[in-house]
Design a protein around this motif. Structure first.
Motif, PDB file in Angstrom:
ATOM      1  N   ALA A 128       0.795  -1.351   0.477  1.00  0.00           N
ATOM      2  CA  ALA A 128      -0.180  -0.177   0.143  1.00  0.00           C
ATOM      3  C   ALA A 128       0.743   1.480   0.192  1.00  0.00           C
ATOM      4  N   ALA A 129       0.364   1.701  -0.858  1.00  0.00           N
ATOM      5  CA  ALA A 129       0.887   3.600  -1.197  1.00  0.00           C
ATOM      6  C   ALA A 129       0.456   4.051   0.152  1.00  0.00           C
ATOM      7  N   TYR A 130      -0.569   4.565   0.514  1.00  0.00           N
ATOM      8  CA  TYR A 130      -0.938   5.849   1.425  1.00  0.00           C
ATOM      9  C   TYR A 130      -0.996   4.568   3.330  1.00  0.00           C
ATOM     10  N   ASP A 131      -1.548   5.023   4.292  1.00  0.00           N
ATOM     11  CA  ASP A 131      -2.088   4.570   5.455  1.00  0.00           C
ATOM     12  C   ASP A 131      -3.394   3.997   5.798  1.00  0.00           C
ATOM     13  N   ALA A 132      -4.021   4.748   5.244  1.00  0.00           N
ATOM     14  CA  ALA A 132      -5.601   4.335   4.669  1.00  0.00           C
ATOM     15  C   ALA A 132      -5.620   2.602   3.902  1.00  0.00           C
ATOM     16  N   GLU A 133      -5.069   3.236   2.866  1.00  0.00           N
ATOM     17  CA  GLU A 133      -5.203   1.612   2.059  1.00  0.00           C
ATOM     18  C   GLU A 133      -4.474   0.651   2.893  1.00  0.00           C
ATOM     19  N   ARG A 134      -3.683   0.947   3.409  1.00  0.00           N
ATOM     20  CA  ARG A 134      -2.853  -0.517   4.443  1.00  0.00           C
ATOM     21  C   ARG A 134      -3.905  -0.906   5.397  1.00  0.00           C
ATOM     22  N   GLY A 135      -4.102   0.401   5.954  1.00  0.00           N
ATOM     23  CA  GLY A 135      -5.000  -0.163   7.381  1.00  0.00           C
ATOM     24  C   GLY A 135      -6.820  -0.896   6.495  1.00  0.00           C
ATOM     25  N   PHE A 136      -6.752  -0.484   5.586  1.00  0.00           N
ATOM     26  CA  PHE A 136      -8.213  -1.163   5.062  1.00  0.00           C
ATOM     27  C   PHE A 136      -8.481  -2.662   4.816  1.00  0.00           C
ATOM     28  N   TYR A 137      -6.920  -2.438   3.830  1.00  0.00           N
ATOM     29  CA  TYR A 137      -6.545  -4.204   3.266  1.00  0.00           C
ATOM     30  C   TYR A 137      -6.505  -4.607   4.708  1.00  0.00           C
ATOM     31  N   GLU A 138      -5.636  -4.824   5.670  1.00  0.00           N
ATOM     32  CA  GLU A 138      -5.701  -5.207   7.430  1.00  0.00           C
ATOM     33  C   GLU A 138      -7.481  -5.445   7.426  1.00  0.00           C
ATOM     34  N   THR A 139      -7.475  -4.696   7.424  1.00  0.00           N
ATOM     35  CA  THR A 139      -8.864  -4.385   8.557  1.00  0.00           C
ATOM     36  C   THR A 139      -9.584  -6.085   7.547  1.00  0.00           C
ATOM     37  N   LEU A 140      -9.972  -5.544   5.617  1.00  0.00           N
ATOM     38  CA  LEU A 140     -10.463  -6.830   5.357  1.00  0.00           C
ATOM     39  C   LEU A 140      -9.556  -7.814   5.030  1.00  0.00           C
ATOM     40  N   ALA A 141      -8.282  -7.499   5.092  1.00  0.00           N
ATOM     41  CA  ALA A 141      -7.736  -9.804   5.562  1.00  0.00           C
ATOM     42  C   ALA A 141      -8.273 -10.198   7.101  1.00  0.00           C
ATOM     43  N   ALA A 142      -8.400  -9.380   8.184  1.00  0.00           N
ATOM     44  CA  ALA A 142      -8.270 -10.025   9.085  1.00  0.00           C
ATOM     45  C   ALA A 142     -10.333 -10.727   8.956  1.00  0.00           C
ATOM     46  N   GLU A 143     -10.811  -9.653   8.963  1.00  0.00           N
ATOM     47  CA  GLU A 143     -11.880 -10.226   7.995  1.00  0.00           C
ATOM     48  C   GLU A 143     -12.539 -11.437   6.998  1.00  0.00           C
ATOM     49  N   GLU A 144     -11.892 -11.197   6.385  1.00  0.00           N
ATOM     50  CA  GLU A 144     -11.768 -12.331   5.755  1.00  0.00           C
ATOM     51  C   GLU A 144     -11.464 -13.877   6.427  1.00  0.00           C
ATOM     52  N   ARG A 145      -9.807 -14.327   7.522  1.00  0.00           N
ATOM     53  CA  ARG A 145      -9.619 -14.683   7.833  1.00  0.00           C
ATOM     54  C   ARG A 145     -11.027 -15.228   9.219  1.00  0.00           C
ATOM     55  N   GLU A 146     -11.425 -14.081   9.927  1.00  0.00           N
ATOM     56  CA  GLU A 146     -12.573 -14.779  10.437  1.00  0.00           C
ATOM     57  C   GLU A 146     -13.899 -15.997   9.708  1.00  0.00           C
ATOM     58  N   HIS A 147     -14.032 -15.143   8.364  1.00  0.00           N
ATOM     59  CA  HIS A 147     -14.652 -16.127   7.654  1.00  0.00           C
ATOM     60  C   HIS A 147     -14.202 -17.429   7.963  1.00  0.00           C
ATOM     61  N   HIS A 148     -13.069 -17.856   7.249  1.00  0.00           N
ATOM     62  CA  HIS A 148     -12.116 -18.742   7.411  1.00  0.00           C
ATOM     63  C   HIS A 148     -12.816 -19.578   8.419  1.00  0.00           C
ATOM     64  N   LEU A 149     -12.584 -18.796   9.556  1.00  0.00           N
ATOM     65  CA  LEU A 149     -12.165 -19.626  10.881  1.00  0.00           C
ATOM     66  C   LEU A 149     -13.918 -19.925  11.325  1.00  0.00           C
ATOM     67  N   ILE A 150     -14.922 -19.538  10.730  1.00  0.00           N
ATOM     68  CA  ILE A 150     -16.378 -20.270  11.056  1.00  0.00           C
ATOM     69  C   ILE A 150     -17.006 -20.932   9.901  1.00  0.00           C
ATOM     70  N   LEU A 151     -16.321 -20.653   8.293  1.00  0.00           N
ATOM     71  CA  LEU A 151     -16.512 -22.034   8.214  1.00  0.00           C
ATOM     72  C   LEU A 151     -15.690 -23.405   8.919  1.00  0.00           C
ATOM     73  N   LEU A 152     -14.323 -23.483   9.013  1.00  0.00           N
ATOM     74  CA  LEU A 152     -13.726 -24.526   9.512  1.00  0.00           C
ATOM     75  C   LEU A 152     -14.676 -24.559  11.229  1.00  0.00           C
ATOM     76  N   ASP A 153     -15.365 -23.420  11.634  1.00  0.00           N
ATOM     77  CA  ASP A 153     -16.152 -24.481  12.769  1.00  0.00           C
ATOM     78  C   ASP A 153     -17.608 -24.526  11.978  1.00  0.00           C
ATOM     79  N   TYR A 154     -17.853 -24.384  11.563  1.00  0.00           N
ATOM     80  CA  TYR A 154     -19.010 -25.197  10.721  1.00  0.00           C
ATOM     81  C   TYR A 154     -18.954 -26.737  10.223  1.00  0.00           C
ATOM     82  N   TYR A 155     -17.392 -26.801   9.286  1.00  0.00           N
ATOM     83  CA  TYR A 155     -16.772 -27.817   8.628  1.00  0.00           C
ATOM     84  C   TYR A 155     -16.301 -28.903   9.695  1.00  0.00           C
ATOM     85  N   GLU A 156     -16.192 -28.483  10.368  1.00  0.00           N
ATOM     86  CA  GLU A 156     -16.124 -29.690  11.367  1.00  0.00           C
ATOM     87  C   GLU A 156     -17.295 -30.129  12.233  1.00  0.00           C
ATOM     88  N   TYR A 157     -18.332 -29.350  12.347  1.00  0.00           N
ATOM     89  CA  TYR A 157     -19.363 -29.756  13.325  1.00  0.00           C
ATOM     90  C   TYR A 157     -20.451 -30.501  12.084  1.00  0.00           C
TER      91      TYR A 157
END
Length: 176
Positions: A128-157
């Motif tokens: 990222a060239a801008y701090d706001a850009e970096r923060g946005f992508y990092e926030t989205l990456a964390a949300e996608e990681r959370e989606h994965h964990l929720i899906l993993l929980d469902y998969y295990e269930y």
């Protein structure tokens, strides 16, 4: 500056398409799901992917017109809403569910998609060239990681509902 802007716009176009593809996948998978919990969870993920797409489109428009990354008010809930849907549905369903292989395959594919999206957003954040850009992508990456964990929980269930209940609910086996 123009070259940097073109790189940023190109990355945003990729991100928009990833979110469109994710939404379409989740909607199709929810329609094919034979499990009510799966239908709700997958529809909710489709809604979240659509929200991400809208944010990316707003940013894309702003960059094209203003030539700088805008401040965003994007505040994901860290998967709390999805976990609530999952928890409520499990309470209703209990440990006696049998998942068809196709359901497990669909969830595995969804987890793979979330991982790829996470990795893309992490790499974009690093470039990222801008701090706001970096923060946005990092926030989205964390949300996608959370989606994965929720899906993993469902998969295990789905794979082992009784084992999932033992692991998650931590029942006491006191023998008396």
């Amino acid at each position: 500056m123009v070259n940097e802007q073109n790189k940023t716009l190109g990355a945003l176009q990729i991100a928009i398409q990833m979110e469109i593809d994710g939404k379409e996948y989740y909607l199709k998978a929810s329609q094919k799901s034979s499990d009510e919990l799966g239908k709700k969870l997958l529809k909710s993920l489709a809604t979240e992917e659509n929200t991400h797409r809208q944010k990316f489109e707003e940013i894309y428009s702003a960059i094209r017109s203003k030539r700088a990354w805008p401040m965003t008010d994007f505040q994901p809930d860290g998967g709390k809403r999805l976990r609530t849907i999952f928890a409520r549905a499990i309470e209703e369903t209990g440990p006696n569910i049998k998942a068809p292989t196709t359901e497990l395959d669909a969830i595995q594919t969804a987890m793979d998609m979330e991982n790829k999206t996470h990795d893309f957003y992490k790499s974009q954040g690093k470039k990222a060239a801008y701090d706001a850009e970096r923060g946005f992508y990092e926030t989205l990456a964390a949300e996608e990681r959370e989606h994965h964990l929720i899906l993993l929980d469902y998969y295990e269930y789905l794979k082992d509902p009784a084992g999932w209940f033992v692991r998650e609910e931590h029942p006491s086996l006191d023998g008396g």
